[in-house]
Design an enzyme around this catalytic site. Sequence first.
Site, PDB file in Angstrom:
ATOM      1  N   GLY A  39       0.856  -1.188   0.000  1.00 48.37           N
ATOM      2  CA  GLY A  39       0.000   0.000   0.000  1.00 48.37           C
ATOM      3  C   GLY A  39       0.884   1.227   0.000  1.00 48.37           C
ATOM      4  O   GLY A  39       2.009   1.181   0.498  1.00 48.37           O
ATOM      5  N   THR A  40       0.388   2.310  -0.568  1.00 47.79           N
ATOM      6  CA  THR A  40       1.270   3.469  -0.741  1.00 47.79           C
ATOM      7  C   THR A  40       0.870   4.663   0.123  1.00 47.79           C
ATOM      8  O   THR A  40       1.064   4.595   1.325  1.00 47.79           O
ATOM      9  CB  THR A  40       1.397   3.806  -2.219  1.00 47.79           C
ATOM     10  OG1 THR A  40       0.093   3.807  -2.782  1.00 47.79           O
ATOM     11  CG2 THR A  40       2.224   2.752  -2.916  1.00 47.79           C
ATOM     12  N   THR A  41       0.306   5.719  -0.453  1.00 45.66           N
ATOM     13  CA  THR A  41       0.272   6.976   0.294  1.00 45.66           C
ATOM     14  C   THR A  41      -0.991   7.177   1.137  1.00 45.66           C
ATOM     15  O   THR A  41      -2.099   7.106   0.621  1.00 45.66           O
ATOM     16  CB  THR A  41       0.394   8.156  -0.695  1.00 45.66           C
ATOM     17  OG1 THR A  41       1.461   7.853  -1.575  1.00 45.66           O
ATOM     18  CG2 THR A  41       0.670   9.444   0.032  1.00 45.66           C
TER      19      THR A  41
END
Lengths: 254, 222
Positions: free
Chosen positions: A37-39
């Site tokens: 998962g990123t931001t």
Amino acid sequence: MDVPSPGSSFTDLLDSLGAKPVLNIPPGERPPSAPEGTTVLALRYLDGVVMAGDRRATEGHLVAHRRIRKVFPADRYSAVAIAGTAGLAIEMVRLFQVELEHYEKIEGVRLSLEGQASFLARLVRGQLPMAFQGLVVVPLFAGFDEREERGRLYSYDAVGGRYEEVDFGSTGSGSRLAKAYLRTTYREDMTDDEAFDIAVKALVAASQEDTATGGPDLRRGIYPTVLRISAAGVEELPDAVVAPLAEEAVDQIR
Amino acid sequence: MTFPIYVPPEQQVRDKAEFARKGIARGRSLIAVDYAGGVLLLAENPSTALHKISEVYDRIAFAGVGRYNEFETLRKAGIRQADLMGYLYSREDVTAMGLATAFSQTLGVIFTREPKPFEVEVLIVEISEQGDEHRLFRVTYDGTLYDERKFLAIGGKADELIEALQELWEEDLSLQRALEVGAEAFRRAEGREIEGWEAAVLDYANGRRAFRRLTGSELPPR
């Protein structure tokens, strides 16, 4: 006085039953590749905290999931957002949610916000062996502190370090870009509408430079997750509210 | 060499049952009543700190009468089992039926094996999916399990309370009316002033976690 095992902690109950999965990769072995998962980001506004996250998970250079969810209510007055190895992070959130509810039912009162934040640090620290193998989970935590009557926000690092933020925080691959955007636009006296607006714009800004961060997908109707945490509790914004904000943010891309 | 005195099993069971019933009769009673929005749990409880009624899971509540430390042990065990099931499988896999049979097993074993039986009766209440009937379970000190749909009472005055509720209860009561009916049932059964109330509801209006305690002016007048 002997502390009766397992006390009020659900995590300790799992431990005492040997039901917690062992997450230890033998030295020298490479961990399996898994989506990340990123931001995600959170910012304090006048009446509490706004928390938001994009919807993309990546595996190497590939998009693994377009609609993953990275921002979750933790209990009625707190929320948690995650970046890093998605499978481990989502499981950590699930355990955290059950832990808070379990404590509240056993003890008859909610765990304090400070107590929740430090318990989450313990969960992150529990992942340390995995972090050494490159499977890192780094959350953000925010809640409305009923005793102090204000929204509070904590960021973490991979070893379980916990840092209270006074203005905003972000974690994940696009976090530096999101923070750069927030730094130029953030004000302490924002209303919730203003906070929603810059939260979505910061995510869009991150998505312009960081390929792992997903911008709003207008064609598929995929919009960022946005939560408001205030004295009224945790409330998720419906897509109907987020969509116009996302469209405006995309319109303003230069 | 000494031999233990022989006591016939019938005698043993009778003595234990009498002992448990006496202990329970010393404490105050509790009722559960179906109303239009869910289920009301109402107890006579002079203490505002020590609760008899508690949340167990999304749609499930627990209540106990008798010795506080004993039903508190059962309450915690129930919450542990419910949270464990819900975490390992899914939230919908946690049911009042599962919990009630677990309490029944536990109390049954304690009654036969331990020198002193638990002096408690417990109630497990689950509000149904909307439209269906609720499930109200009563587990007695020896593990006997009863199952009802509309109202239920536990404690020393259980029979008198049921008798009063049979006269007073109607379908589709409002919460306000259910509280009045409950309070009136207590007055008839006890025949004296009530020393304080504890009440909670499992109500559909509360969303996923249906449990809510009633406080202050929501409680019936003394």
